[in-house]
Design a protein around this motif. Structure first.
Motif, PDB file in Angstrom:
ATOM      1  N   GLU A   3       0.835  -1.197   0.000  1.00  0.00           N
ATOM      2  CA  GLU A   3       0.000   0.000   0.000  1.00  0.00           C
ATOM      3  C   GLU A   3       0.875   1.255   0.000  1.00  0.00           C
ATOM      4  O   GLU A   3       0.577   2.247  -0.671  1.00  0.00           O
ATOM      5  CB  GLU A   3      -0.924  -0.006   1.226  1.00  0.00           C
ATOM      6  N   PHE A   4       1.973   1.181   0.764  1.00  0.00           N
ATOM      7  CA  PHE A   4       2.943   2.279   0.762  1.00  0.00           C
ATOM      8  C   PHE A   4       3.474   2.518  -0.656  1.00  0.00           C
ATOM      9  O   PHE A   4       3.570   3.662  -1.114  1.00  0.00           O
ATOM     10  CB  PHE A   4       4.091   1.957   1.721  1.00  0.00           C
ATOM     11  N   ALA A   5       3.793   1.433  -1.361  1.00  0.00           N
ATOM     12  CA  ALA A   5       4.311   1.556  -2.723  1.00  0.00           C
ATOM     13  C   ALA A   5       3.270   2.141  -3.668  1.00  0.00           C
ATOM     14  O   ALA A   5       3.583   2.952  -4.545  1.00  0.00           O
ATOM     15  CB  ALA A   5       4.779   0.195  -3.231  1.00  0.00           C
ATOM     16  N   SER A   6       2.013   1.736  -3.489  1.00  0.00           N
ATOM     17  CA  SER A   6       0.957   2.221  -4.385  1.00  0.00           C
ATOM     18  C   SER A   6       0.663   3.700  -4.167  1.00  0.00           C
ATOM     19  O   SER A   6       0.196   4.392  -5.087  1.00  0.00           O
ATOM     20  CB  SER A   6      -0.327   1.408  -4.195  1.00  0.00           C
ATOM     21  N   GLU A   7       0.930   4.207  -2.967  1.00  0.00           N
ATOM     22  CA  GLU A   7       0.660   5.610  -2.657  1.00  0.00           C
ATOM     23  C   GLU A   7       1.791   6.524  -3.107  1.00  0.00           C
ATOM     24  O   GLU A   7       1.583   7.725  -3.268  1.00  0.00           O
ATOM     25  CB  GLU A   7       0.417   5.773  -1.153  1.00  0.00           C
ATOM     26  N   ASP A   8       2.998   5.962  -3.278  1.00  0.00           N
ATOM     27  CA  ASP A   8       4.149   6.767  -3.684  1.00  0.00           C
ATOM     28  C   ASP A   8       4.302   6.706  -5.206  1.00  0.00           C
ATOM     29  O   ASP A   8       5.130   5.982  -5.752  1.00  0.00           O
ATOM     30  CB  ASP A   8       5.411   6.259  -2.993  1.00  0.00           C
ATOM     31  N   GLU A   9       3.500   7.484  -5.906  1.00  0.00           N
ATOM     32  CA  GLU A   9       3.475   7.434  -7.367  1.00  0.00           C
ATOM     33  C   GLU A   9       4.771   7.951  -7.992  1.00  0.00           C
ATOM     34  O   GLU A   9       5.136   7.574  -9.100  1.00  0.00           O
ATOM     35  CB  GLU A   9       2.283   8.242  -7.883  1.00  0.00           C
ATOM     36  N   ASP A  10       5.462   8.857  -7.294  1.00  0.00           N
ATOM     37  CA  ASP A  10       6.700   9.413  -7.834  1.00  0.00           C
ATOM     38  C   ASP A  10       7.815   8.380  -7.882  1.00  0.00           C
ATOM     39  O   ASP A  10       8.668   8.407  -8.769  1.00  0.00           O
ATOM     40  CB  ASP A  10       7.153  10.612  -7.001  1.00  0.00           C
ATOM     41  N   GLU A  11       7.817   7.463  -6.917  1.00  0.00           N
ATOM     42  CA  GLU A  11       8.900   6.492  -6.801  1.00  0.00           C
ATOM     43  C   GLU A  11       8.551   5.143  -7.417  1.00  0.00           C
ATOM     44  O   GLU A  11       9.395   4.464  -7.997  1.00  0.00           O
ATOM     45  CB  GLU A  11       9.264   6.305  -5.320  1.00  0.00           C
ATOM     46  N   TYR A  12       7.274   4.725  -7.274  1.00  0.00           N
ATOM     47  CA  TYR A  12       6.890   3.383  -7.706  1.00  0.00           C
ATOM     48  C   TYR A  12       5.683   3.431  -8.652  1.00  0.00           C
ATOM     49  O   TYR A  12       4.703   4.117  -8.374  1.00  0.00           O
ATOM     50  CB  TYR A  12       6.556   2.510  -6.492  1.00  0.00           C
ATOM     51  N   ASP A  13       5.771   2.686  -9.708  1.00  0.00           N
ATOM     52  CA  ASP A  13       4.661   2.555 -10.651  1.00  0.00           C
ATOM     53  C   ASP A  13       3.847   1.335 -10.249  1.00  0.00           C
ATOM     54  O   ASP A  13       4.003   0.242 -10.808  1.00  0.00           O
ATOM     55  CB  ASP A  13       5.202   2.420 -12.080  1.00  0.00           C
ATOM     56  N   TYR A  14       2.988   1.505  -9.257  1.00  0.00           N
ATOM     57  CA  TYR A  14       2.246   0.368  -8.687  1.00  0.00           C
ATOM     58  C   TYR A  14       0.830   0.849  -8.361  1.00  0.00           C
ATOM     59  O   TYR A  14       0.516   1.167  -7.206  1.00  0.00           O
ATOM     60  CB  TYR A  14       2.965  -0.139  -7.434  1.00  0.00           C
ATOM     61  N   PRO A  15      -0.037   0.901  -9.347  1.00  0.00           N
ATOM     62  CA  PRO A  15      -1.370   1.489  -9.148  1.00  0.00           C
ATOM     63  C   PRO A  15      -2.323   0.656  -8.305  1.00  0.00           C
ATOM     64  O   PRO A  15      -3.206   1.196  -7.647  1.00  0.00           O
ATOM     65  CB  PRO A  15      -1.896   1.645 -10.577  1.00  0.00           C
ATOM     66  N   ILE A  16      -2.166  -0.681  -8.320  1.00  0.00           N
ATOM     67  CA  ILE A  16      -3.124  -1.543  -7.619  1.00  0.00           C
ATOM     68  C   ILE A  16      -2.390  -2.478  -6.661  1.00  0.00           C
ATOM     69  O   ILE A  16      -1.479  -3.222  -7.061  1.00  0.00           O
ATOM     70  CB  ILE A  16      -3.953  -2.389  -8.607  1.00  0.00           C
TER      71      ILE A  16
END
Length: 325
Positions: free
Chosen positions: A101-114
């Motif tokens: 969830e942390f990764a999905s919220e950090d759009e600048d660092e991670y391309d993980y929408p879902i």
């Protein structure tokens, strides 16, 4: 290696996909920024490291953000088959879900929408584990054994836990500086971010004197250490659990009683024995027992009903006394 950590290996973790370890390190920094306790961060990191080791062996060391729902389900099935409890599996799920969830919220660092873990349901909780209460005499037996064997650090852990009614995570945060000069520890962080000091009394201070003399000088802040010489280092959170398991063996050796208590039993036993008048500290304080509202404050509970739930159920005794049974 215990079932709890059956998939983790330090050697394998060194070979884990660097993208995975980088994400974990970022997530740990996020937890620290949110002022999560050291114990909580340690537990989350241990769960995730275990999963990464399993993925190294079973998913070709795939980057976690490229994994599918079926990959995670396969892991949890194997974890269940290894003998892990439902509570343990649900906690590992929570650790992974929160990191993703942390990764999905950090759009600048991670391309993980879902976050694919969002729709994976936890297991039904098992029946609550039986609470094991220790008497003041049983605590004494273990303490005397440890002191006679000059295992002063372990004795201090037991004494401090029993006097303060602190959780393992809270006791783990205690520092050595100023311990002998006070009756309150440094500020520790408990559940839901609460901050407070743990109380302790003369016996813990006497044991601490023996421990500090045995330990000698070092620049480690933590009250708890492992190793010798240049290998000396702060103890890990899991170390305190292992000490508790050794206390089971001591009590069995000395009394023939096999009681499957755990670190939280010291908290239950402390509050119970303060309430029923058998805790040794009451003599030092000149009190017969402590009232429930005092125990609530000692335990740092928000609601007195929580404190009540820590004490043994007395319904049978009340009925027996009322009807003369």
């Amino acid at each position: 290696m215990t079932k709890r950590n059956s998939f983790y290996s330090p050697t394998i973790f060194e070979q884990v996909n660097k993208e995975n370890t980088a994400l974990l390190n970022d997530y740990i920094l996020e937890l620290k920024s949110k002022r999560k306790s050291e114990g909580t961060i340690y537990q989350y990191a241990s769960d995730i490291k275990m999963f990464f080791c399993w993925a190294f062996n079973n998913l070709n060391n795939k980057f976690v953000l490229d994994m599918k729902k079926r990959d995670f389900r396969r892991f949890f099935l194997e974890l269940q088959e290894s003998g892990a409890s439902s509570a343990r599996i649900n906690r590992v799920q929570c650790s992974l879900r929160n990191m993703l969830e942390f990764a999905s919220e950090d759009e600048d660092e991670y391309d993980y929408p879902i976050n694919v873990m969002k729709n994976i349901k936890g297991l039904q909780k098992e029946e609550v584990r039986e609470i094991h209460f220790l008497t003041d005499e049983q605590i004494d037996i273990i303490l005397n054994y440890l002191i006679n064997k000059k295992q002063y650090q372990k004795a201090l852990y037991l004494s401090l836990s029993y006097e303060s009614a602190g959780r393992r995570n809270e006791v783990f945060q205690v520092l050595k500086d100023g311990f002998l000069e006070n009756n309150k520890t440094n500020i520790v962080q408990g559940k839901r971010g609460k901050k407070f000091q743990l109380l302790y009394f003369s016996r813990s201070k006497e044991i601490a004197k023996l421990y500090f003399e045995q330990r000698g000088s070092d620049d480690i802040d933590s009250l708890w250490i492992v190793g010798k010489g240049e290998d000396r280092r702060p103890a890990q959170y899991e170390t305190l659990y292992n000490w508790c398991m050794s206390f089971r063996k001591i009590l069995f050796k000395e009394t023939g009683e096999l009681i499957e208590f755990n670190p939280h039993s010291f908290r239950h036993s402390s509050l119970t024995n303060y309430e029923n008048g058998t805790h040794y500290v009451l003599k030092e304080l000149g009190k017969e027992k402590l009232e429930l509202n005092v125990l609530k404050t000692l335990a740092n509970h928000s609601d007195i009903s929580t404190t009540q739930s820590y004490l043994p159920n007395k319904d049978a005794e009340i009925l027996a006394e009322a009807f003369g049974i």
